[in-house]
Design a protein around this motif. Structure first.
Motif, short mmCIF file in Angstrom:
data_model
loop_
_atom_site.label_atom_id
_atom_site.label_comp_id
_atom_site.label_asym_id
_atom_site.label_seq_id
_atom_site.Cartn_x
_atom_site.Cartn_y
_atom_site.Cartn_z
N ILE A 1 -102.88 35.19 -87.13
CA ILE A 1 -104.08 34.70 -86.44
C ILE A 1 -104.72 33.59 -87.27
CG2 ILE A 1 -106.42 35.30 -85.71
CD1 ILE A 1 -105.27 38.08 -84.96
N PHE A 2 -104.84 33.80 -88.59
CA PHE A 2 -105.38 32.75 -89.45
C PHE A 2 -104.54 31.48 -89.32
CE2 PHE A 2 -107.14 36.28 -92.18
CZ PHE A 2 -108.46 36.00 -91.91
N GLU A 3 -103.24 31.64 -89.39
CA GLU A 3 -102.35 30.49 -89.31
C GLU A 3 -102.54 29.75 -87.99
OE1 GLU A 3 -97.84 29.82 -90.59
OE2 GLU A 3 -98.05 31.19 -88.89
N ARG A 4 -102.64 30.48 -86.90
CA ARG A 4 -102.83 29.87 -85.58
C ARG A 4 -104.18 29.18 -85.47
NH1 ARG A 4 -98.23 31.04 -82.15
NH2 ARG A 4 -99.46 30.31 -80.43
N ARG A 5 -105.21 29.78 -86.08
CA ARG A 5 -106.54 29.15 -86.06
C ARG A 5 -106.51 27.82 -86.79
NH1 ARG A 5 -110.27 34.48 -87.23
NH2 ARG A 5 -110.13 35.33 -85.13
N TYR A 6 -105.86 27.78 -87.94
CA TYR A 6 -105.75 26.51 -88.67
C TYR A 6 -105.02 25.46 -87.84
CZ TYR A 6 -107.46 28.45 -93.10
OH TYR A 6 -108.24 29.00 -94.08
N GLN A 7 -103.96 25.86 -87.18
CA GLN A 7 -103.20 24.93 -86.34
C GLN A 7 -104.07 24.42 -85.19
OE1 GLN A 7 -99.78 27.22 -85.17
NE2 GLN A 7 -98.80 27.05 -87.17
N PHE A 8 -104.80 25.34 -84.57
CA PHE A 8 -105.67 24.94 -83.45
C PHE A 8 -106.77 24.00 -83.92
CE2 PHE A 8 -109.63 25.54 -81.13
CZ PHE A 8 -109.24 25.09 -79.88
N LEU A 9 -107.39 24.30 -85.06
CA LEU A 9 -108.48 23.46 -85.54
C LEU A 9 -108.00 22.06 -85.92
CD1 LEU A 9 -110.66 25.98 -87.54
CD2 LEU A 9 -111.13 24.93 -85.33
N PRO B 1 -112.81 31.38 -93.13
CA PRO B 1 -112.45 32.77 -92.82
C PRO B 1 -113.11 33.75 -93.79
CG PRO B 1 -110.64 31.68 -93.93
CD PRO B 1 -111.70 30.64 -93.69
N GLU C 1 -105.42 26.80 -95.46
CA GLU C 1 -104.36 26.26 -94.61
C GLU C 1 -103.14 25.83 -95.41
OE1 GLU C 1 -105.99 22.57 -92.80
OE2 GLU C 1 -107.55 22.98 -94.27
N TYR D 1 -112.98 25.55 -91.01
CA TYR D 1 -112.86 26.99 -90.74
C TYR D 1 -113.10 27.74 -92.04
CZ TYR D 1 -110.62 31.44 -89.56
OH TYR D 1 -110.34 32.77 -89.36
#
Length: 70
Positions: free
Chosen positions: A4-12, A39, A45, A37
């Motif tokens: 989830i963290f990884e996906r959030r970084y990608q999205f941001l 966390p 990231e 972000y």
């Protein structure tokens, strides 16, 4: 959770690329938009997924041990 963290970084990163020129136009190039972000865990990231999982597991174990002591 680490994924989830990884996906959030990608999205941001994608959001930053999309929103930055829009914001620049709105502010007439007087401001620079920076999306950051923060966390609840100490991950960044630049970490790979394995390291994120390690950080998450350590934090989870610490919380679990604290609850067991109560």
């Amino acid at each position: 959770m680490a994924k989830i963290f990884e996906r959030r970084y990608q999205f941001l990163l994608k959001l930053q690329q999309w929103a930055e020129p829009i914001h620049s136009g709105i502010s007439r190039n007087l401001e620079v938009l920076k999306i950051q972000y923060k966390p609840s865990l100490d991950v960044s990231e630049s970490m790979d997924l394995t390291k994120m999982i390690e950080v998450y597991t350590e934090k989870f174990d610490k919380i679990k041990n604290n609850l067991a002591e109560k």
